[in-house]
Design an enzyme around this catalytic site. Sequence first.
Site, short mmCIF file in Angstrom:
data_model
loop_
_atom_site.label_atom_id
_atom_site.label_comp_id
_atom_site.label_asym_id
_atom_site.label_seq_id
_atom_site.Cartn_x
_atom_site.Cartn_y
_atom_site.Cartn_z
N THR A 5 -65.67 -25.41 -28.89
CA THR A 5 -67.05 -25.47 -28.39
C THR A 5 -67.18 -24.54 -27.20
O THR A 5 -66.25 -24.41 -26.39
CB THR A 5 -67.45 -26.90 -28.00
OG1 THR A 5 -66.46 -27.48 -27.15
CG2 THR A 5 -67.61 -27.78 -29.24
N ASP A 6 -68.33 -23.93 -27.08
CA ASP A 6 -68.58 -22.91 -26.07
C ASP A 6 -68.74 -23.53 -24.69
O ASP A 6 -68.82 -24.75 -24.53
CB ASP A 6 -69.87 -22.16 -26.47
CG ASP A 6 -70.05 -20.88 -25.68
OD1 ASP A 6 -69.18 -20.55 -24.87
OD2 ASP A 6 -71.09 -20.22 -25.90
N LYS A 7 -68.79 -22.70 -23.69
CA LYS A 7 -69.06 -23.13 -22.32
C LYS A 7 -70.37 -23.93 -22.27
O LYS A 7 -71.41 -23.48 -22.73
CB LYS A 7 -69.18 -21.89 -21.43
CG LYS A 7 -69.63 -22.19 -20.00
CD LYS A 7 -69.82 -20.89 -19.23
CE LYS A 7 -70.37 -21.18 -17.83
NZ LYS A 7 -70.62 -19.92 -17.08
#
Length: 421
Positions: free
Chosen positions: A141-143
Amino acid sequence: MIRIRPLLSALLKHTLTLERNGGLCTSLCIMSDGARNGQEIMPPKRVKPENEDSAEIVQAPKRIKVEGEHNEDEKKYPKKKVVLLMAYSGKGYYGMQRNPGNTQFRTIEDDLVTALIKSGCIPENHGDDMKKMSFQRCARTDKGVSAAGQVVSLKLWLIEDIIEKINEHLPPQIRVLGLKRVTQGFNSKNNCDARTYSYMLPTVAFSPKDYDMGNTAAFRLEPETLKKVNCLFALYKGTHNFHNFTSQKAPSDPSARRYITEMSCGEPFIRSNTEFTVITVRGQSFMMHQIRKMIGLVIAVIRGYAKEAVMERSWGQEKVDVPKAPGLGLVLERVHFDRYNKRFGGDGLHERLEWDREEEAIMAFKEAHIYPSIVETECQEGSMVSWMSTLPIHDFEGTANETRVNKDQKQDNEDLGNDSD
């Protein structure tokens, strides 16, 4: 004469024994003299093992003790392959995946590994090399991206009250909600059949481009507009070439073809006097930034910056400039293991990887940590409204201009390693 023969025989044997011993003594003397004369004489082979044995005797008690204690721990808490169901709010974290040697950017896995060590689930040296515990996350999952149903697989010691003890060492915005035993060869990423994401956003994102952004809280989504939004999202269903919806993918790359089974926008609701809605998308797998760009392009069409034909053109061979929506509202909702459940779920030894009993805890976590964080951040920072102001600079009619591509590429390179699948 009869008595003398035994005596002579005994004397002869004694003489022979002395000669043998004398020969041995002579050899030792020659070796000693040779050493004094500077000649290189190797010591008898039996001397070295005697020295080594004496050293081992000194160290042996300590080694045997340690091994004995380890065996007792293994018997009491056997190390088994399991999956952990996780939920977390991504605010303040640089994504899910751990970056070894980089302590500047904290990730979800950093805190998870620390909690596993402190709770006694894994040895301390496993924190430096996660391969030692066969660790694998189902999806990156991204920032800033959150998760309500992340699943990780690993080997750990099945200590008593394991979930409670792990959570004792985790911050409130990260929780382990469930644990199940799996097969030894299970890999949460490779065994995953599909992933479901949601994207929470203010409905003003679907407003006309001439709408007054000074009063975003007053906007309400019309049913006709919602219907049109869902018609556009439905176009994504099936298999398409999504090379324009990620970075560093050529149109001819087979991995750019992805299968989408569901994508729709739900009914709007009010939070903090602002109207929000949730988009749900399920697919076999997703590339970096793919979901955010899929949503970004539909918003551009609804707002009147792009024509509907651009969507079908984006699946072709040419390069199309596709805008990327903010990462704030993206949530990994659920991961699916249909093939694994069909093969092992009914064998009487393994549980099906479904989380119906944890559903109440999942919803409670979302209401307490994920939704409030998204709503509060959006209302305070206005990330969606700020992003919407960049839509006019995109070129939707022709191929993506070089300046915009380079700008997107620079941002993608900064995000590499922290992105959703």
